[in-house]
Design a protein around this motif. Structure first.
Motif, PDB file in Angstrom:
ATOM      1  N   TYR A  79      51.701  50.022  35.868  1.00  0.00           N
ATOM      2  CA  TYR A  79      50.691  49.280  36.675  1.00  0.00           C
ATOM      3  C   TYR A  79      49.444  50.027  36.229  1.00  0.00           C
ATOM      4  CZ  TYR A  79      51.235  52.692  40.636  1.00  0.00           C
ATOM      5  OH  TYR A  79      51.501  53.833  41.289  1.00  0.00           O
ATOM      6  N   ALA A  80      48.331  48.984  36.588  1.00  0.00           N
ATOM      7  CA  ALA A  80      47.017  49.772  36.250  1.00  0.00           C
ATOM      8  C   ALA A  80      45.993  49.040  37.061  1.00  0.00           C
ATOM      9  CB  ALA A  80      46.666  49.228  35.017  1.00  0.00           C
ATOM     10  N   ASP A  81      44.977  49.795  37.675  1.00  0.00           N
ATOM     11  CA  ASP A  81      43.838  49.344  38.107  1.00  0.00           C
ATOM     12  C   ASP A  81      42.951  48.884  37.238  1.00  0.00           C
ATOM     13  OD1 ASP A  81      45.204  49.721  40.683  1.00  0.00           O
ATOM     14  OD2 ASP A  81      44.142  51.666  41.073  1.00  0.00           O
ATOM     15  N   GLY A 116      28.486  47.369  44.911  1.00  0.00           N
ATOM     16  CA  GLY A 116      27.958  48.670  43.919  1.00  0.00           C
ATOM     17  C   GLY A 116      28.837  49.248  43.083  1.00  0.00           C
ATOM     18  N   ASN A 117      28.478  50.419  42.599  1.00  0.00           N
ATOM     19  CA  ASN A 117      29.272  51.493  41.637  1.00  0.00           C
ATOM     20  C   ASN A 117      29.491  50.701  40.364  1.00  0.00           C
ATOM     21  OD1 ASN A 117      29.364  53.487  43.639  1.00  0.00           O
ATOM     22  ND2 ASN A 117      31.242  52.723  44.576  1.00  0.00           N
ATOM     23  N   GLY A 118      28.668  49.700  39.868  1.00  0.00           N
ATOM     24  CA  GLY A 118      28.715  49.067  38.538  1.00  0.00           C
ATOM     25  C   GLY A 118      29.910  48.062  38.515  1.00  0.00           C
ATOM     26  N   TYR A 119      30.821  47.855  39.430  1.00  0.00           N
ATOM     27  CA  TYR A 119      31.915  46.879  39.430  1.00  0.00           C
ATOM     28  C   TYR A 119      31.886  45.953  40.531  1.00  0.00           C
ATOM     29  CZ  TYR A 119      33.423  49.487  35.284  1.00  0.00           C
ATOM     30  OH  TYR A 119      33.502  50.037  33.997  1.00  0.00           O
ATOM     31  N   ASP A 120      32.409  44.833  40.335  1.00  0.00           N
ATOM     32  CA  ASP A 120      32.388  43.838  41.396  1.00  0.00           C
ATOM     33  C   ASP A 120      33.836  43.764  42.187  1.00  0.00           C
ATOM     34  OD1 ASP A 120      29.734  42.859  41.176  1.00  0.00           O
ATOM     35  OD2 ASP A 120      30.400  42.369  39.299  1.00  0.00           O
ATOM     36  N   LEU A 121      35.018  44.085  41.353  1.00  0.00           N
ATOM     37  CA  LEU A 121      36.352  43.674  41.701  1.00  0.00           C
ATOM     38  C   LEU A 121      37.364  44.600  41.171  1.00  0.00           C
ATOM     39  CD1 LEU A 121      37.515  40.948  43.207  1.00  0.00           C
ATOM     40  CD2 LEU A 121      37.876  40.243  40.885  1.00  0.00           C
ATOM     41  N   MET A 122      38.457  44.910  41.700  1.00  0.00           N
ATOM     42  CA  MET A 122      39.300  45.582  41.216  1.00  0.00           C
ATOM     43  C   MET A 122      40.750  44.956  41.266  1.00  0.00           C
ATOM     44  SD  MET A 122      42.519  47.523  41.949  1.00  0.00           S
ATOM     45  CE  MET A 122      42.619  47.871  43.701  1.00  0.00           C
ATOM     46  N   LEU A 123      41.393  44.894  40.334  1.00  0.00           N
ATOM     47  CA  LEU A 123      42.757  43.887  40.058  1.00  0.00           C
ATOM     48  C   LEU A 123      43.864  45.205  39.683  1.00  0.00           C
ATOM     49  CD1 LEU A 123      41.389  40.920  37.536  1.00  0.00           C
ATOM     50  CD2 LEU A 123      41.509  41.188  40.255  1.00  0.00           C
ATOM     51  N   ARG A 124      44.834  44.981  40.466  1.00  0.00           N
ATOM     52  CA  ARG A 124      45.913  45.835  40.380  1.00  0.00           C
ATOM     53  C   ARG A 124      46.960  44.743  39.458  1.00  0.00           C
ATOM     54  NH1 ARG A 124      47.703  50.224  44.198  1.00  0.00           N
ATOM     55  NH2 ARG A 124      45.919  51.135  43.150  1.00  0.00           N
TER      56      ARG A 124
END
Length: 170
Positions: A79-81, A116-124
Protein backbone atom coordinates in the motif's frame (compact mmCIF):
# COMPACT_ATOMS: atom_id res chain seq x y z
CA UNK A 1 -13.63 7.44 35.60
CA UNK A 2 -10.28 6.89 33.91
CA UNK A 3 -8.01 9.90 33.33
CA UNK A 4 -5.18 8.22 31.44
CA UNK A 5 -3.28 10.42 28.91
CA UNK A 6 -5.45 9.29 25.98
CA UNK A 7 -8.69 10.10 27.82
CA UNK A 8 -7.33 13.52 28.80
CA UNK A 9 -6.47 14.28 25.16
CA UNK A 10 -9.89 13.12 23.93
CA UNK A 11 -11.65 15.31 26.52
CA UNK A 12 -9.59 18.34 25.52
CA UNK A 13 -9.94 17.85 21.76
CA UNK A 14 -13.67 17.10 21.85
CA UNK A 15 -14.34 20.04 24.23
CA UNK A 16 -17.37 18.69 26.08
CA UNK A 17 -18.85 16.74 23.15
CA UNK A 18 -17.72 13.51 24.83
CA UNK A 19 -18.09 12.83 28.53
CA UNK A 20 -16.16 10.17 30.46
CA UNK A 21 -18.76 7.50 29.74
CA UNK A 22 -18.76 8.30 26.00
CA UNK A 23 -14.98 7.97 25.94
CA UNK A 24 -15.01 4.64 27.80
CA UNK A 25 -17.70 3.27 25.45
CA UNK A 26 -15.67 4.40 22.43
CA UNK A 27 -12.48 2.80 23.77
CA UNK A 28 -14.22 -0.53 24.43
CA UNK A 29 -15.80 -0.56 20.97
CA UNK A 30 -12.44 0.32 19.43
CA UNK A 31 -10.89 -2.73 21.09
CA UNK A 32 -13.81 -5.00 20.17
CA UNK A 33 -16.40 -3.63 17.77
CA UNK A 34 -18.66 -6.60 18.50
CA UNK A 35 -18.86 -6.04 22.25
CA UNK A 36 -22.48 -5.84 23.40
CA UNK A 37 -24.07 -2.95 25.24
CA UNK A 38 -24.74 -5.31 28.14
CA UNK A 39 -21.05 -6.33 28.37
CA UNK A 40 -19.97 -2.66 28.27
CA UNK A 41 -22.54 -1.83 30.97
CA UNK A 42 -21.28 -4.69 33.13
CA UNK A 43 -17.64 -3.59 32.79
CA UNK A 44 -18.46 0.08 33.51
CA UNK A 45 -20.96 -0.57 36.29
CA UNK A 46 -23.84 1.28 34.63
CA UNK A 47 -27.16 0.18 33.16
CA UNK A 48 -27.52 -1.26 29.66
CA UNK A 49 -30.02 1.53 28.92
CA UNK A 50 -27.42 4.17 29.81
CA UNK A 51 -24.79 2.59 27.54
CA UNK A 52 -27.27 2.18 24.66
CA UNK A 53 -28.48 5.80 25.04
CA UNK A 54 -24.90 7.14 24.94
CA UNK A 55 -23.82 4.91 22.04
CA UNK A 56 -26.88 5.71 19.92
CA UNK A 57 -26.52 9.45 20.57
CA UNK A 58 -22.89 9.36 19.41
CA UNK A 59 -23.86 7.35 16.32
CA UNK A 60 -26.77 9.70 15.47
CA UNK A 61 -24.45 12.70 15.76
CA UNK A 62 -21.96 11.02 13.42
CA UNK A 63 -19.20 11.11 16.06
CA UNK A 64 -19.04 7.31 16.47
CA UNK A 65 -19.20 4.71 13.73
CA UNK A 66 -18.49 1.07 14.41
CA UNK A 67 -16.73 -0.36 11.36
CA UNK A 68 -14.44 -3.17 10.33
CA UNK A 69 -10.94 -2.21 9.18
CA UNK A 70 -8.53 -4.13 7.04
CA UNK A 71 -5.03 -4.00 8.49
CA UNK A 72 -3.16 -3.85 5.22
CA UNK A 73 0.32 -4.68 6.53
CA UNK A 74 -0.99 -7.59 8.59
CA UNK A 75 -2.63 -8.92 5.40
CA UNK A 76 0.77 -8.64 3.68
CA UNK A 77 -0.46 -6.43 0.85
CA UNK A 78 1.36 -3.46 -0.67
CA UNK A 79 0.00 0.00 0.00
CA UNK A 80 1.01 3.59 -0.59
CA UNK A 81 -0.12 7.07 0.33
CA UNK A 82 -0.40 9.23 -2.77
CA UNK A 83 -0.42 13.00 -2.29
CA UNK A 84 -2.30 14.80 -5.05
CA UNK A 85 -2.09 18.46 -6.09
CA UNK A 86 -4.95 19.80 -8.22
CA UNK A 87 -4.39 22.24 -11.05
CA UNK A 88 -5.27 25.83 -10.10
CA UNK A 89 -7.74 25.79 -13.02
CA UNK A 90 -9.69 22.86 -11.54
CA UNK A 91 -13.30 23.78 -10.79
CA UNK A 92 -15.06 22.76 -7.57
CA UNK A 93 -17.30 20.49 -9.67
CA UNK A 94 -14.27 18.74 -11.24
CA UNK A 95 -12.71 18.28 -7.81
CA UNK A 96 -15.96 16.87 -6.39
CA UNK A 97 -16.18 14.45 -9.34
CA UNK A 98 -12.55 13.37 -8.82
CA UNK A 99 -13.10 12.81 -5.08
CA UNK A 100 -16.25 10.77 -5.79
CA UNK A 101 -14.31 8.61 -8.28
CA UNK A 102 -11.60 8.08 -5.67
CA UNK A 103 -14.18 7.13 -3.02
CA UNK A 104 -15.78 4.63 -5.43
CA UNK A 105 -12.44 3.09 -6.49
CA UNK A 106 -12.13 -0.35 -4.82
CA UNK A 107 -8.31 -0.07 -4.72
CA UNK A 108 -8.40 3.15 -2.68
CA UNK A 109 -8.72 2.46 1.03
CA UNK A 110 -8.76 6.03 2.30
CA UNK A 111 -9.31 9.54 0.92
CA UNK A 112 -8.25 12.53 3.03
CA UNK A 113 -8.52 16.19 2.06
CA UNK A 114 -5.74 18.62 3.02
CA UNK A 115 -5.36 22.36 3.40
CA UNK A 116 -1.99 23.77 2.35
CA UNK A 117 1.40 22.05 2.34
CA UNK A 118 1.40 21.90 -1.45
CA UNK A 119 -1.07 19.01 -1.75
CA UNK A 120 -4.86 18.86 -1.76
CA UNK A 121 -5.62 15.20 -1.20
CA UNK A 122 -4.17 11.95 0.08
CA UNK A 123 -5.25 8.67 -1.48
CA UNK A 124 -4.24 5.38 0.15
CA UNK A 125 -4.04 2.70 -2.53
CA UNK A 126 -3.53 -1.01 -1.88
CA UNK A 127 -2.76 -4.00 -4.10
CA UNK A 128 -1.34 -7.50 -3.92
CA UNK A 129 2.19 -6.41 -4.89
CA UNK A 130 4.23 -3.30 -5.68
CA UNK A 131 4.09 -3.73 -9.45
CA UNK A 132 0.28 -3.87 -9.45
CA UNK A 133 0.17 -1.01 -6.96
CA UNK A 134 2.21 1.25 -9.25
CA UNK A 135 0.14 0.26 -12.27
CA UNK A 136 -3.20 1.10 -10.60
CA UNK A 137 -1.96 4.38 -9.10
CA UNK A 138 -0.71 5.54 -12.50
CA UNK A 139 -3.81 4.29 -14.29
CA UNK A 140 -6.11 6.21 -11.97
CA UNK A 141 -4.15 9.47 -11.89
CA UNK A 142 -2.40 9.96 -15.25
CA UNK A 143 -5.60 10.48 -17.22
CA UNK A 144 -6.97 13.11 -14.83
CA UNK A 145 -6.42 16.56 -16.33
CA UNK A 146 -7.16 18.30 -13.03
CA UNK A 147 -4.17 16.59 -11.38
CA UNK A 148 -1.17 18.90 -11.58
CA UNK A 149 1.17 16.47 -9.82
CA UNK A 150 1.21 13.56 -7.44
CA UNK A 151 3.78 11.94 -5.21
CA UNK A 152 3.78 8.31 -4.09
CA UNK A 153 4.96 7.21 -0.64
CA UNK A 154 5.08 3.43 -0.37
CA UNK A 155 4.22 2.35 3.16
CA UNK A 156 6.09 -0.33 5.03
CA UNK A 157 3.85 -0.46 8.10
CA UNK A 158 1.56 1.29 10.55
CA UNK A 159 2.76 0.89 14.14
CA UNK A 160 -0.26 2.86 15.37
CA UNK A 161 -3.61 3.70 13.83
CA UNK A 162 -6.95 4.67 15.31
CA UNK A 163 -5.33 5.09 18.76
CA UNK A 164 -4.29 1.46 18.70
CA UNK A 165 -0.82 -0.08 18.54
CA UNK A 166 -0.72 -2.56 15.68
CA UNK A 167 1.37 -5.69 15.41
CA UNK A 168 3.99 -5.41 12.70
CA UNK A 169 5.70 -8.30 11.00
CA UNK A 170 9.45 -7.77 10.62
Amino acid sequence: MNDDPETAVLKKVFKGKLDDLDIMIYKMLREDGRISDSRIAERLGVSVTTVRRHRLKLQREGILQVIGLLLLRAADVAYADVLVKFSKDATPEEIRKFVNEAVENPRIYEVTEYIGNGYDLMLRFFESNLESLKYHIDRFLRSKTIVEKYEVFTAIGSPKAWYKSLKLKF
